[in-house]
Motif scaffolding. Structure first.
Motif, PDB file in Angstrom:
ATOM      1  N   THR A  18      37.176  31.444  49.887  1.00 62.88           N
ATOM      2  CA  THR A  18      36.986  31.550  48.427  1.00 62.88           C
ATOM      3  C   THR A  18      35.514  31.523  48.023  1.00 62.88           C
ATOM      4  O   THR A  18      35.172  31.937  46.919  1.00 62.88           O
ATOM      5  CB  THR A  18      37.747  30.419  47.696  1.00 62.88           C
ATOM      6  N   LEU A 103      43.089  38.522  47.633  1.00 60.30           N
ATOM      7  CA  LEU A 103      42.900  38.034  46.265  1.00 60.30           C
ATOM      8  C   LEU A 103      41.978  36.816  46.197  1.00 60.30           C
ATOM      9  O   LEU A 103      41.254  36.620  45.223  1.00 60.30           O
ATOM     10  CB  LEU A 103      44.260  37.694  45.648  1.00 60.30           C
ATOM     11  N   TYR A 104      42.025  35.984  47.250  1.00 59.57           N
ATOM     12  CA  TYR A 104      41.209  34.757  47.227  1.00 59.57           C
ATOM     13  C   TYR A 104      39.767  34.997  47.673  1.00 59.57           C
ATOM     14  O   TYR A 104      38.874  34.249  47.294  1.00 59.57           O
ATOM     15  CB  TYR A 104      41.809  33.701  48.170  1.00 59.57           C
ATOM     16  N   SER A 107      36.731  34.591  45.481  1.00 62.10           N
ATOM     17  CA  SER A 107      37.189  34.343  44.101  1.00 62.10           C
ATOM     18  C   SER A 107      36.501  33.148  43.450  1.00 62.10           C
ATOM     19  O   SER A 107      36.540  33.006  42.230  1.00 62.10           O
ATOM     20  CB  SER A 107      38.712  34.140  44.077  1.00 62.10           C
ATOM     21  N   ALA A 172      40.866  33.112  39.724  1.00 61.01           N
ATOM     22  CA  ALA A 172      40.512  34.523  39.935  1.00 61.01           C
ATOM     23  C   ALA A 172      40.301  35.194  38.581  1.00 61.01           C
ATOM     24  O   ALA A 172      39.550  34.692  37.758  1.00 61.01           O
ATOM     25  CB  ALA A 172      41.548  35.219  40.801  1.00 61.01           C
ATOM     26  N   ASP A 173      41.011  36.298  38.304  1.00 60.07           N
ATOM     27  CA  ASP A 173      40.797  37.012  37.033  1.00 60.07           C
ATOM     28  C   ASP A 173      41.931  36.792  36.037  1.00 60.07           C
ATOM     29  O   ASP A 173      42.044  37.525  35.053  1.00 60.07           O
ATOM     30  CB  ASP A 173      40.663  38.512  37.313  1.00 60.07           C
ATOM     31  N   VAL A 193      47.519  31.884  42.598  1.00 59.92           N
ATOM     32  CA  VAL A 193      46.322  32.651  42.227  1.00 59.92           C
ATOM     33  C   VAL A 193      46.571  33.466  40.952  1.00 59.92           C
ATOM     34  O   VAL A 193      47.698  33.899  40.692  1.00 59.92           O
ATOM     35  CB  VAL A 193      45.876  33.556  43.409  1.00 59.92           C
ATOM     36  N   ASN A 194      45.510  33.589  40.151  1.00 63.01           N
ATOM     37  CA  ASN A 194      45.532  34.404  38.927  1.00 63.01           C
ATOM     38  C   ASN A 194      46.321  33.811  37.760  1.00 63.01           C
ATOM     39  O   ASN A 194      46.785  34.536  36.881  1.00 63.01           O
ATOM     40  CB  ASN A 194      46.020  35.826  39.228  1.00 63.01           C
TER      41      ASN A 194
END
Ligand code: GTP
Ligand code: SPV
Ligand code: MN
Length: 596
Positions: A18, A103-104, A107, A172-173, A193-194
């Motif tokens: 991360t 994804l990570y 991040s 994240a986003d 996540v997210n």
């Protein structure tokens, strides 16, 4: 803070992926918490509320696309699909780990990774299980400090053992399309996540204390359930304990903190809250009873509808040390408001809605959710110890003995006010056929009836059929099992109004339930189980409710039950091959009784 090599090497690995700028260990101290609150206020992540009216209280608004649990994006990643079953989303662990890695990675660049060592249950008790959550959200840290027991003593209790639940959370986003709430039961791992909301990110709660814990409970011979725990104190000082499983936003917090109606309170009846959402249950070897603990340390309660009449204890609990999420900000008084709090919403010009926009209460239309000031799933995070009716057994190491288990849901028709199952096995069947109208607690349509076995549909960390088999097996291991009941506070009349007053008056039903457990009251046998004789539900002092109302609330309409049986058959087929034969036998017996 620890030399535990399993912990340290895992954190190294997660940090390498991360890439945070900084790693900060959360020690559980007030000084550190206060510094984090100040930091969150300086960036706008939280708003410090009026410290005279609401000491140590804060407001937080989530992203508009991130306001509830996302069941469609919640996964159980067991080696085979069969282990997760048909009711859960499944992906093979390797595949999910690979997807998440993308994804990570990077991040947390420019952010801080917080390391939260926490315990579900009293640190050092037989029931306790430990976890470490890594997160890049101060909001998550501050919520976990309320909802769980956090600090260095957890690391001391863990010592150099590898026996802890790993949880990684990255905002994240806050991208809905890439939001994943994933569980790897075989690896003791949770990855989220997210999202930045509630059950998606406070990993000790639904992810650990229900999904992972239900898996561990099956392996180790105990149960993790979506249940409140309360104690009913009688005028002579005796306390009897009840657990109750209702789906999300169906009344657990309210029942757990209920204040008895005046005529019962005057006699000396009281209710004590042990927990409002999750119960861990084990058989006590000494007396052969089932004992319950609440593994949490606070309440993540639904705000709308909470007021001085419906739930004064919850309201009092939120008057200090509380984080409010997605409610209305009253900018004149620097306080908070939500639908159903009172009839005095902040005036236009002084009100900011949950989205952060000016809010005009005169435009509020009950039927149009988009006009709400507070989100329907807005919440308070409050300390259990601040609750006026918190049980003296809240921190008990062995838990409380359970006399009755109650299932319930929102059913406009079909389910009567209360009925009792005929045995543990039949009670487990009653749990398996539970259904309820969906609520705002999860993303998706609201008000649609769906089957929600044991209120655990979104929370069983393995195959639903195997979970039912575990319920049946537990029945053979409890020498003195609790009696099992079903309630429905939500029957409506032809105009759609609730018939039963609910809230504090639910005490009247609890007393019948406990009288049944003690063998003190008779009942009528019906095709679905034992139903009270109407005159045995105490309606003294209840305006507008007559014996006939109770009779109506207790009716069992065979036609609508037979229609339900058809729906249950479809659901069992969907759950699939793991459904125990015993459940099919119970279902066939129910159908035969209804058809007689
Ligand atoms: P989660 O925290 O999502 O698990 O919810 P919960 O089961 O704790 O539900 P909660 O007690 O917060 O109640 C949710 C909603 O149901 C609130 O809007 C309450 O006002 C309403 N409610 C609770 N009890 C009753 C009742 O006895 N009768 C009626 N009509 N409504 C109730
Ligand atoms: C529920 O949805 O049942 C809750 C809220 O208790 S959450 O923590 O978001 O799961
Ligand atoms: Mn819940």
């Amino acid at each position: 803070m620890t030399n535990n090599k399993y912990v340290l090497s895992w954190i190294d690995e997660m940090a390498a992926m991360t890439q945070p700028d900084k790693i900060v260990w959360i020690d559980g101290s007030e000084a550190q918490a206060e510094a984090l609150r100040a930091e969150a206020c300086s960036t706008g992540e939280m708003i410090k509320l009026n410290q005279e009216l609401l000491p140590n209280c804060y407001l937080h608004r989530t992203a508009i696309n991130d306001v509830a649990r996302v069941e469609g994006r919640t996964y159980i990643c067991t080696p085979t699909k069969e282990e997760a079953g048909n009711i859960n989303n499944w992906m093979a662990p390797d595949e999910m780990y690979a997807k998440l890695k993308g994804l990570y990675t990077g991040s947390m660049k420019g952010r801080t990774m917080y390391v939260i060592p926490y315990s579900m249950g009293v640190v050092g008790s037989d029931f306790a299980k430990y976890g470490i959550e890594l997160t890049d959200s101060i909001y998550v840290v501050l919520n976990m400090l309320i909802m769980t027991r956090v600090g260095t003593d957890v690391l001391e209790a863990l010592g150099d053992s590898p026996d802890y639940i790993k949880g990684l959370h990255a905002r994240a986003d806050i991208d809905e399309e890439n939001r994943y709430i994933t569980h790897f039961p075989q690896d003791n791992t949770i990855m989220s996540v997210n999202s930045g909301y509630g059950g998606n990110v406070l990993l000790g709660k639904k992810c650990f204390a229900l999904r992972i814990a239900s898996y561990l409970g099956r392996k180790e011979g105990w149960m993790a359930e979506h249940m409140l725990i309360l104690g009913v104190e009688y005028p002579n000082g005796d306390v009897k304990y009840v657990t109750a499983a209702f789906p999300s936003a169906c009344g657990k917090t309210n029942l757990a903190m209920l204040i008895p109606p005046k005529m019962l309170a005057d006699k000396g009846y009281k209710v004590w809250c042990v927990g409002d959402d999750i119960a861990w249950l084990r058989v006590n070897k000494e007396d052969g009873k089932l004992y319950a603990v609440n593994p949490e340390n606070g309440f993540f309660g639904v705000a709308p509808g909470t007021n001085n009449k419906s739930n004064p204890n919850a309201l009092a609990t939120t008057m200090r040390d509380t984080i409010f999420t997605n409610v209305v900000h009253d900018t004149k008084n620097n306080t908070v408001w939500w639908e159903g709090l009172n009839d005095n919403p902040p005036a236009p010009g002084n009100a900011i809605d949950w989205k952060g926009n000016p809010w005009d209460c005169t435009k509020y239309d009950k039927k149009d959710k988009s006009t709400c000031g507070a989100h329907p799933n807005s919440r308070f995070t409050a300390l259990a110890k601040n609750c006026p009716c918190i049980s003296s057994e809240f921190n008990s190491l062995k838990g409380v003995p359970v006399s009755a288990i109650v299932f319930g849901g929102r059913r406009a028709k079909t389910a009567p006010l209360v009925y009792q199952s005929t045995s543990w096995q039949n009670g487990a069947f009653v749990g398996s056929i539970m259904a309820s109208e969906t609520t705002a607690a999860a993303a998706g349509a609201v008000g649609v009836v769906r089957r929600d076995p044991m209120a655990m549909r979104p929370f069983v960390g393995y195959n639903m059929g195997d979970y039912w088999a575990h319920w049946l097996a537990m029945g053979t291991k409890i020498p003195n099992p609790p009696k099992i009941f079903h309630v429905n506070w939500f029957r409506t009349d032809d105009e759609g109004h609730f018939i039963w007053p609910g809230f504090g008056d639910n005490m009247r039903v609890l007393l019948w339930i406990l009288d049944r457990c003690e063998g003190k009251v008779d009942a009528d046998i019906t095709p679905i189980g034992y139903v009270p004789k109407a005159e045995d539900i105490n309606i003294e002092g209840l305006e507008g409710i007559t014996l006939d109302t109770i009779k109506e609330l207790l009716t069992v309409d065979k036609e609508s039950w037979l229609a339900d049986v058809a729906n249950i058959k479809e659901f069992y087929a969907q759950v699939g091959d793991a459904v125990p034969q015993t459940m099919y036998d119970e279902l066939a017996a129910l159908e035969a009784r209804l058809s007689k």
